[in-house]
Design a protein around this motif. Structure first.
Motif, PDB file in Angstrom:
ATOM      1  N   UNK A 118      53.843 -22.981  97.022  1.00 55.99           N
ATOM      2  CA  UNK A 118      54.821 -23.618  96.141  1.00 55.99           C
ATOM      3  C   UNK A 118      55.141 -25.040  96.591  1.00 55.99           C
ATOM      4  N   UNK A 119      55.209 -25.264  97.890  1.00 56.45           N
ATOM      5  CA  UNK A 119      55.485 -26.613  98.383  1.00 56.45           C
ATOM      6  C   UNK A 119      54.311 -27.559  98.133  1.00 56.45           C
ATOM      7  N   UNK A 120      53.102 -27.059  98.334  1.00 56.90           N
ATOM      8  CA  UNK A 120      51.919 -27.931  98.241  1.00 56.90           C
ATOM      9  C   UNK A 120      51.392 -28.085  96.818  1.00 56.90           C
ATOM     10  N   UNK A 121      51.544 -27.032  95.997  1.00 55.02           N
ATOM     11  CA  UNK A 121      50.930 -27.072  94.663  1.00 55.02           C
ATOM     12  C   UNK A 121      51.914 -26.769  93.527  1.00 55.02           C
ATOM     13  N   UNK A 122      53.158 -26.457  93.864  1.00 58.36           N
ATOM     14  CA  UNK A 122      54.171 -26.113  92.859  1.00 58.36           C
ATOM     15  C   UNK A 122      53.699 -24.972  91.957  1.00 58.36           C
ATOM     16  N   UNK A 123      53.104 -23.955  92.574  1.00 59.84           N
ATOM     17  CA  UNK A 123      52.605 -22.821  91.808  1.00 59.84           C
ATOM     18  C   UNK A 123      52.677 -21.563  92.658  1.00 59.84           C
ATOM     19  N   UNK A 124      52.938 -20.437  91.993  1.00 57.54           N
ATOM     20  CA  UNK A 124      52.866 -19.129  92.640  1.00 57.54           C
ATOM     21  C   UNK A 124      51.759 -18.366  91.919  1.00 57.54           C
ATOM     22  N   UNK A 125      50.550 -18.354  92.452  1.00 62.40           N
ATOM     23  CA  UNK A 125      49.410 -17.743  91.750  1.00 62.40           C
ATOM     24  C   UNK A 125      49.621 -16.260  91.466  1.00 62.40           C
ATOM     25  N   UNK A 126      49.105 -15.818  90.318  1.00 62.01           N
ATOM     26  CA  UNK A 126      49.208 -14.409  89.945  1.00 62.01           C
ATOM     27  C   UNK A 126      48.547 -13.497  90.979  1.00 62.01           C
ATOM     28  N   UNK A 169      66.878 -22.481  78.958  1.00 67.66           N
ATOM     29  CA  UNK A 169      66.717 -23.846  79.480  1.00 67.66           C
ATOM     30  C   UNK A 169      65.435 -24.515  78.989  1.00 67.66           C
ATOM     31  N   UNK A 170      64.632 -23.774  78.226  1.00 68.33           N
ATOM     32  CA  UNK A 170      63.367 -24.291  77.696  1.00 68.33           C
ATOM     33  C   UNK A 170      62.446 -24.802  78.814  1.00 68.33           C
ATOM     34  N   UNK A 171      62.247 -23.926  79.778  1.00 71.14           N
ATOM     35  CA  UNK A 171      61.306 -24.253  80.854  1.00 71.14           C
ATOM     36  C   UNK A 171      61.954 -24.703  82.139  1.00 71.14           C
ATOM     37  N   UNK A 172      63.246 -24.402  82.320  1.00 67.11           N
ATOM     38  CA  UNK A 172      63.937 -24.827  83.535  1.00 67.11           C
ATOM     39  C   UNK A 172      63.408 -24.151  84.787  1.00 67.11           C
ATOM     40  N   UNK A 173      62.772 -23.002  84.625  1.00 64.73           N
ATOM     41  CA  UNK A 173      62.142 -22.301  85.739  1.00 64.73           C
ATOM     42  C   UNK A 173      60.736 -21.910  85.314  1.00 64.73           C
ATOM     43  N   UNK A 174      59.913 -21.503  86.288  1.00 62.27           N
ATOM     44  CA  UNK A 174      58.519 -21.217  85.990  1.00 62.27           C
ATOM     45  C   UNK A 174      58.231 -19.731  85.831  1.00 62.27           C
ATOM     46  N   UNK A 175      57.094 -19.442  85.220  1.00 60.55           N
ATOM     47  CA  UNK A 175      56.678 -18.059  85.046  1.00 60.55           C
ATOM     48  C   UNK A 175      56.399 -17.374  86.368  1.00 60.55           C
ATOM     49  N   UNK A 176      55.964 -18.148  87.372  1.00 65.97           N
ATOM     50  CA  UNK A 176      55.728 -17.577  88.691  1.00 65.97           C
ATOM     51  C   UNK A 176      57.001 -17.052  89.316  1.00 65.97           C
TER      52      UNK A 176
END
Length: 252
Positions: A118-126, A169-176
């Motif tokens: 999350x810090x390096x890529x801003x993603x939490x992979x499935x 929030x229309x996308x204020x947080x992520x699906x991950x």
């Protein structure tokens, strides 16, 4: 003597796994996790020798720089190794040899991997979520919550809570983040997942303030929330009963 032995073992176990979690958190988002290539310096592609991969110690001995190109090494590597090792040690001292200890080890492992990703890529992979899903389900089959359906309601509540925030929030947080809180709901159950989310908000708020003070305010700056969610879950799992006792004593 046995306490000392298991304490040292937990710390070393955490150090080694922390080093591995750095690799997992960096490679999975890039879809190269199954690559057989050896670890390299990201700046000069120098293949690292075994003595350059000793957790924390190599970073200190090399003064935080690559031996080949002298470029700075990210402090995230020793930080993740140290957090994992200290977390494992504290968990053993707090819980002893029990199933809850292994649950906490798993939560800390998830935290370390998500922290890097999350810090390096801003993603939490499935793939990370799917890896821990059967592990958490197995824990709750072996040691179910009371009542047993609390894990189901916890997962639904965690998933739905962030899904609602995303819609409002229309996308204020992520699906991950949504999938992550749902996953953690299996372990924590309901209503403990709500305490975990509240703690995550507090942790996220202080983290955001620190980043703003350090880097200055930037419009539309994204703040990784995944690590805060798992940190809140760990606090809720280890100390949730204490928090609830204090809360009820205050309101009554």
């Amino acid at each position: 003597m046995m306490i000392l032995f298991y304490s040292v073992l937990s710390f070393i176990f955490g150090l080694v796994l922390g080093s591995f979690y750095n690799v997992v958190g960096l490679r999975i988002p890039q879809k190269i996790f199954l690559s057989s290539s050896r670890s390299v310096c990201p700046a000069c592609n120098h293949k690292l020798r075994w003595f350059e991969l000793i957790p924390i110690l190599s970073y200190i001995m090399q003064k935080g720089k690559c031996r080949h190109c002298q470029r700075s090494i990210s402090p995230l590597y020793p930080v993740v190794e140290g957090i994992t090792a200290i977390g494992f040690l504290f968990s053993y001292l707090h819980l002893g040899l029990s199933l809850d200890l292994w649950i906490t080890f798993s939560l800390i492992s998830l935290f370390s991997i998500v922290l890097v990703a999350d810090l390096c890529f801003m993603i939490i992979p499935n793939s990370i979520i799917l890896c821990f899903l059967p592990i958490f389900m197995l824990f709750r089959v072996v040691q179910p919550l009371e009542p047993w359906w609390a894990s189901i309601t916890g997962a639904i509540a965690g998933y739905s809570l962030i899904a609602l925030i995303i819609v409002v929030s229309r996308g204020g947080m992520g699906g991950g983040d949504m999938k992550l809180l749902g996953l953690l709901g299996i372990i924590l159950g309901f209503p403990s997942i709500l305490l975990a989310f509240f703690m995550a908000i507090v942790i996220g708020l202080f983290s955001s303030m620190f980043l703003i003070l350090k880097n200055g305010f930037k419009a539309n700056q994204k703040i990784p929330f995944g690590p805060a969610i798992i940190a809140g879950a760990i606090i809720s799992f280890l100390f949730g009963d204490n928090f609830m006792e204090v809360y009820f004593n205050l309101i009554w």
